[in-house]
Design a protein around this motif. Structure first.
Motif, PDB file in Angstrom:
ATOM      1  N   UNK A  71       0.840  -1.196   0.000  1.00 55.06           N
ATOM      2  CA  UNK A  71       0.000   0.000   0.000  1.00 55.06           C
ATOM      3  C   UNK A  71       0.876   1.247   0.000  1.00 55.06           C
ATOM      4  N   UNK A  72       0.302   2.367  -0.400  1.00 59.94           N
ATOM      5  CA  UNK A  72       1.036   3.628  -0.447  1.00 59.94           C
ATOM      6  C   UNK A  72       1.430   4.067   0.953  1.00 59.94           C
ATOM      7  N   UNK A  73       2.674   4.509   1.098  1.00 61.14           N
ATOM      8  CA  UNK A  73       3.169   4.951   2.404  1.00 61.14           C
ATOM      9  C   UNK A  73       2.630   6.314   2.791  1.00 61.14           C
ATOM     10  N   UNK A  74       2.166   7.083   1.810  1.00 63.25           N
ATOM     11  CA  UNK A  74       1.580   8.403   2.044  1.00 63.25           C
ATOM     12  C   UNK A  74       0.780   8.774   0.808  1.00 63.25           C
ATOM     13  N   UNK A  75      -0.049   9.789   0.938  1.00 65.93           N
ATOM     14  CA  UNK A  75      -0.858  10.237  -0.187  1.00 65.93           C
ATOM     15  C   UNK A  75       0.017  10.884  -1.248  1.00 65.93           C
TER      16      UNK A  75
END
Length: 435
Positions: A71-75
């Motif tokens: 999953x993405x670590x941040x937007x």
């Protein structure tokens, strides 16, 4: 190229993907990164010979690494999603401010260039693609800063723009041959508050007010409702026990403590004549945690009392436990059972877990700026309201009020820019939840 042997016998080579770049100090704050795996999973992080880049395998024994959800670590926005001969399936995300994260050796990619992602958005699966994965499943992760300002971030080799990443407030990748075991992911679904905050107040003339606030929107849904009657004395501190019971101390040398029984908080607010419970309660601040414990601070000394009945008499207020001294707080509220929160005149926001006499944990959430508030109140669920002397009320939401961190604490904006002229404010505890 540097070579280091990954646990399990596979050989990992750093990836060559560009030329040397100049380095500079980042001008903007780095994104708030969380480990790029679902909430609660634990992973091993290694620098091997390519710090500050990290290789990640699943704990406890690497089983489940291949095909694990990434999953993405941040937007941010997906800057690149492509196949590289050495790196295999690669995804790079632009987080703004010159920061990029790069995810390498993926089994599959779940996003395309230009896609907008939020923290926790699934972007692929962990794999072993690319010549330099050496057939060993792992995630090769890099955080980079666009030091030369070309709108891109180089990755995969010594001298590239990669920098040390910080996950959940902890920095990794300081030097080669470092290992961190059982690093837990706090990349959890976003939480939001729900419920109604019931807020009582006292006007300068001693009349009571009641206001209801929708915790989700931060907007008033009722009030301020006013009483026609006055308390009949100058109040010093107030705590809300429940929807229709308040404890109020008198601003005098004797420290008289009154119970105020609310008959109705509809317009107008009506209440029984205050009942004098006793004296000696010289606290400047009072707060009730919704679970039998009343906290009071006088001259920096924190005490905890136990409330044994819904409508307490003096005999029902027991314990009088000395927690400790040095609690020089300007404001005080509770966020849950045996958790208090306050601000200082210097602007610090501090949370305390109270264990008992001379036993507590202190967490400094913010170092400055909170000195603007003269009242702090919480209806639970991580929702905080700060009152400014000019009459504005501001909302905040802490996704986890018990983690001792502030990276999940953000503003919900102003409830009202003016009109809150009460001299005391208190929220009924435990009426708001978050999920």
């Amino acid at each position: 190229m540097l070579k280091r042997r990954l646990a399990g016998g596979a050989l990992l080579l750093t990836i060559v993907a560009g030329g040397l770049v100049a380095t500079s100090t980042p001008a903007a704050a780095a994104p708030n990164l969380q480990l790029p795996f679902p909430c609660g999973q634990k992973w091993r992080l290694d620098t091997w010979g390519h710090a500050p880049a990290l290789d990640m395998v699943k704990e406890p024994d690497q089983q489940g690494t291949e095909g694990a959800t990434l999953v993405a670590a941040a937007a941010g926005r997906v800057d690149k999603s492509f196949y590289h001969e050495n790196g295999g399936q690669v995804v790079q995300i632009d987080h703004g401010g010159g920061y990029f994260t790069t995810y390498i050796h993926l089994q599959s990619r779940g996003v395309s260039s230009g896609d907008r992602v939020e923290r926790g958005t699934v972007i692929g699966k962990v794999g072993k693609t690319g010549a330099e994965s050496n057939g060993h499943p792992h995630l090769h992760f890099e955080l980079a800063y666009d030091a030369n300002g070309d709108g891109d971030a180089s990755w995969g080799f010594a001298g590239s723009e990669r920098i040390k990443p910080t996950f959940n407030g902890v920095t990794y990748g300081q030097s080669n041959l470092q290992t961190w075991r059982n690093v837990e992911s706090f990349n959890c679904p976003s939480r939001s508050p729900a419920g109604t905050a019931s807020v009582y107040g006292v006007l300068p003339d001693g009349r009571l007010t009641y206001t209801a606030i929708d915790a989700a929107t931060g907007k008033r849904t009722r009030g301020a409702e006013l009483s026609t009657a006055s308390l009949g004395f100058k109040p010093k501190a107030m705590a809300t026990l429940d929807y229709n019971t308040l404890l109020v101390t008198q601003d005098d040398s004797g420290g008289k403590l009154y119970r105020v029984d609310i008959i109705s908080n509809r317009d107008p607010v009506t209440f029984e004549p205050p009942v004098l419970l006793g004296s000696g309660y010289t606290h400047e601040l009072l707060a009730y945690d919704g679970n039998s414990h009343l906290f009071g601070i006088a001259n920096g000394v924190l005490r905890r009392y136990t409330i044994t009945k819904t409508k307490p008499t003096l005999a029902d207020i027991t314990g009088n436990t000395l927690i400790g001294s040095g609690f020089t707080l300007k404001t005080l509220t509770t966020t849950g059972p045996d958790w208090i929160l306050g601000t200082t005149t210097a602007g610090q926001l501090i949370s305390y877990k109270i264990n008992g006499a001379e036993s507590w944990q202190r967490y400094q959430l913010r170092d400055a700026t909170w000195q603007v508030f003269d009242h702090l109140l919480s209806p639970g669920g991580g929702v905080y309201y700060g009152h400014r002397p000019e009459g504005s009320l501001h909302g905040y939401f802490d996704a986890n009020p018990y983690d001792g961190r502030d990276d999940d604490l953000g503003s919900h904006g102003a409830v009202d820019p003016s009109g809150w002229v009460q001299t005391l404010l208190s929220a009924q505890p435990d009426t708001v939840t978050s999920s």
